[in-house]
Every structure is written in C-alpha cells, then in structure tokens.
Write an enzyme that holds these catalytic residues in place. Structure first.
Site, PDB file in Angstrom:
ATOM      1  N   SER A  47      41.305  42.896  37.462  1.00 47.78           N
ATOM      2  CA  SER A  47      41.942  43.972  38.216  1.00 47.78           C
ATOM      3  C   SER A  47      41.516  45.359  37.695  1.00 47.78           C
ATOM      4  O   SER A  47      41.801  46.359  38.341  1.00 47.78           O
ATOM      5  CB  SER A  47      43.462  43.832  38.200  1.00 47.78           C
ATOM      6  N   HIS A  48      40.844  45.424  36.546  1.00 50.59           N
ATOM      7  CA  HIS A  48      40.381  46.730  36.028  1.00 50.59           C
ATOM      8  C   HIS A  48      38.881  46.766  35.786  1.00 50.59           C
ATOM      9  O   HIS A  48      38.380  47.694  35.169  1.00 50.59           O
ATOM     10  CB  HIS A  48      41.174  47.113  34.772  1.00 50.59           C
ATOM     11  N   GLU A 188      46.868  43.186  40.689  1.00 58.95           N
ATOM     12  CA  GLU A 188      46.972  41.736  40.911  1.00 58.95           C
ATOM     13  C   GLU A 188      47.463  41.459  42.330  1.00 58.95           C
ATOM     14  O   GLU A 188      46.997  40.533  42.987  1.00 58.95           O
ATOM     15  CB  GLU A 188      47.940  41.104  39.894  1.00 58.95           C
TER      16      GLU A 188
END
Ligand code: NDP
Length: 339
Positions: A47-48, A188
């Site tokens: 997610s990053h 997420e």
C-alpha cells in the site's frame, strides 16, 4: 490470474522517479519519494510502494502542494529540531532532518523533531528504522485526513494516524512496528476496492453508520479505529502530538485543505529519538540489549508468534535476491504517467 511484471530494484526506483519528474516534481523531491516508495515495495508493503505514485501525482491538484519545495532546517538550537517542508512531500524533509535529530539525541539523551508543512502519504517505518540504525530508539507520529470515526461516533474526524516504534538490536536489524490507529490503513481498503474484494468485518461503516464489507461504501463512510475506544485514544494522541503540539493541522483541517478531495494528507510529523545508554545507571547499559533479546526469545518460544518487522525483513531478503513482481495493471498505470 492477473499478469505481473518483474522489476529489478533499480527499475522500481527509475519507474517511480521518471513518473514523478514527468509530472513536475523536482530532482530532489522525486528522488527522495522514489527511494521511500522503493523501500516499501522491496519490503512488500504494497500500500506504500509503487501503488502510491499516482497518489503523489494526484496530490498536486491541491493548490498548496509544492513538487519542487526545498525543505529548510529552521530551528536547531536546543533538543528539538524543526524542519519546514514548505508544502513539499515528507521524504525529502526527513532526509534533511533525521541526521540532525540523531546527533541531538546522542548529545542530549533524548531529542525530538517537528516536521512542519508537508504532504505525508508514506509509511513511517523507514524513519524509525533509520534512527535505530544509529543505535537510537525511535518514535514517529503523523495525522492524516478525516477518515476515521471516533469510538461511538459515525462521522470521520481522526486520520488513520499511524505511529511507529523502533528498538535497535546488536548485529540484527532493529525491531520495528508501524501501525495505523484505524483497523486498517486506507491504502488497504483502496487495494481491496481495486481488486474487487470485500473487506474484513470491523474495518469500516457506511455513510449511514452501518457495518460494511464493501470497500467502496467504506471509502464513502468512515473507517473504524482498531480495538474500539483504545485505538480511538491513540488516534486522539496522534492528533495532539502531530497537530496541536507542533502547531500543525488536525486531520479534519487537512481534509478541509484537500480542495479536490484527492485524499492527500498534509500537516506535520512528530518524531522522538532516545539514546538508550542515557536511560540506565552506568553498569546496566551492557544488559539492555541482552534483556531485550531474552524477552524476544520468550515471545518467540510460543508457537504462532513473530516479531513485528520480521515479515518485512524476510520480504527484503527475497526482493534483494530476486527483484520484485508488481501487477501488470499497476506497471501500465505508472508508465502511462510518464510523458
Ligand atoms: P499492519 O496492520 O499491516 O501492521 C502493523 C504492524 O504490525 C507492522 O509493524 C507489522 O509488522 C506488525 N505485525 C503484523 N502482524 C503481526 C504479527 N502477527 N505479529 C507481530 N507483529 C505483527 O499495518 P497497518 O495496516 O496498520 O499500516 C500500514 C502502513 O500504513 C504503516 O506503514 C503506516 O505507517 C502506513 N500509514 C500511513 C499513513 C499516512 O498518512 N502517512 C496513514 C495510515 C497508515 P510487518 O511489517 O513485519 O508485517
């Protein structure tokens, strides 16, 4: 099965930086963001990782976001370091401030850093891990946008407000945890929406306050704090430390500044660094590490346990040996951003 694209570590960095440069980011902003995104991709913090690149570019819809900001060390007289990010993005401000914070913590035993006026879309573990590599204990806190309802409420007020902690270990990578104070990171939920998957119970409510497993309804409603009122209090603490304490924005104020609703949080980040040897009576300094290791061994002797960060370090080893695979769709999306 969705097709995937294999990338070397250098290729992740190049792809990220080219996309940012082509959309108006300066050399220094784009390089620092690309290094940060690369770290997340290598550690399989999806997610990053590269997934975030379109968000960085989208954040420029906010009139105040400055893709060529040059952060400045504005105050450095006592044990608190202040960096003005000038409405640029957090990674470059951190690269400027972390070595100064580490030196202050070694000098004073404890030091803090306030990063002001930044857009922060990143994970926090890279900065506390960096402090622990300097044999310091690290804490980091940042508020985000109003996405999370306080315990008992149904309207978003708090951000997903992560906090991270790092403990240095001799001869081993540091112990680190980095967690949102919401039941899940917003990224997420976005990843579930993109994959057409439902989200687990307890992550979110819809706009009417009803529990939902639908990621699109969740994004329109409110996320929930983890652990009910306990996560809610941690989110509140993060608002106070990264907002009121350092004179920067609360999550709901960041949302008001997010004029195009792109979900890019702006405001401050607060970090604390502690020199462990300053915390004990002289002769106990030698036992700090061995006592911590004893605790870790006891923990790990229970089946089913692991240390936070062990998953990341295993992923890092795999990626460093083999490169990474990302969804072809994501590769194409980022490539399309390169003019
Ligand atoms: P997770 O719930 O995935 O993980 C939280 C922490 O718990 C990690 O350190 C993880 O270690 C550890 N962990 C997970 N499972 C176990 C286990 N079984 N035993 C021991 N430790 C475990 O993270 P979140 O979804 O809460 O947050 C994801 C990221 O999102 C964070 O990096 C956070 O900084 C970022 N974020 C950023 C925001 C911003 O505005 N900048 C806002 C909100 C979140 P490991 O990594 O090894 O799995």
């Amino acid at each position: 099965m969705d097709s995937s694209r294999h990338l070397s570590l250098q290729a992740i960095f190049d792809l990220a930086q080219k996309a940012l440069l082509s959309n108006g980011f300066s050399d220094s902003q784009s390089a620092a963001i690309a290094r940060n995104v690369c770290k997340a991709q290598i550690d399989e913090c999806h997610s990053h990782g590269l997934f975030r690149i379109p968000f960085y570019i989208n954040a420029l819809k906010n009139e105040s976001a400055n893709p060529s900001a040059v952060p400045e060390l504005v105050k450095n007289d006592k044990s608190i370091v202040h960096i003005d990010g000038k409405n640029g993005f957090c990674p470059v401000a951190l690269e400027l401030g972390l070595p100064v914070l580490a030196e202050k913590a070694k000098e004073f035993g404890i030091a803090a850093m306030a990063i002001h006026n930044v857009y922060n879309i990143a994970a926090l573990w890279p900065e506390v891990e960096r402090l622990a590599e300097d044999q310091l204990i690290g804490f980091a806190f940042t508020a985000s946008n109003a996405f999370v309802a306080p315990a008992g409420g149904i309207s978003p007020l708090y951000g997903t407000n992560p906090m991270a902690f790092a403990w240095p270990r001799s001869g081993k990578p540091p112990l680190v945890f980095d967690q949102a104070s919401s039941a899940s990171a917003r990224g997420e939920i976005q990843l579930h929406a993109r994959a057409g998957q439902s989200i687990p119970d307890g992550w979110a409510i819809d706009a009417q306050g009803n529990p939902t497993n639908n990621p699109d309804e969740a994004l329109k409603g409110a996320q929930l704090p983890f652990g009910g009122h306990k996560g809610s209090s941690i989110a509140l603490m993060v608002e106070l430390l990264a907002g009121a304490l350092i004179g920067d924005l609360f999550s709901y104020e960041s949302s008001q500044k997010d004029t195009h609703g792109v979900g890019a949080p702006s405001g401050g980040e607060f970090l604390i660094a502690i020199n462990p040897t300053a915390c004990v009576l002289g002769e106990q300094a030698d036992s700090q590490q061995s006592r911590a290791e004893m605790l870790f061994e006891k923990l790990l002797s229970q089946p089913g346990t692991r240390l936070p960060s062990s998953r990341r370090y295993e992923a890092r080893k795999r990626s460093e040996a083999n490169g990474v695979d990302i969804p072809e769709k994501l590769f194409e999306e980022i490539t399309a951003l390169i003019q």
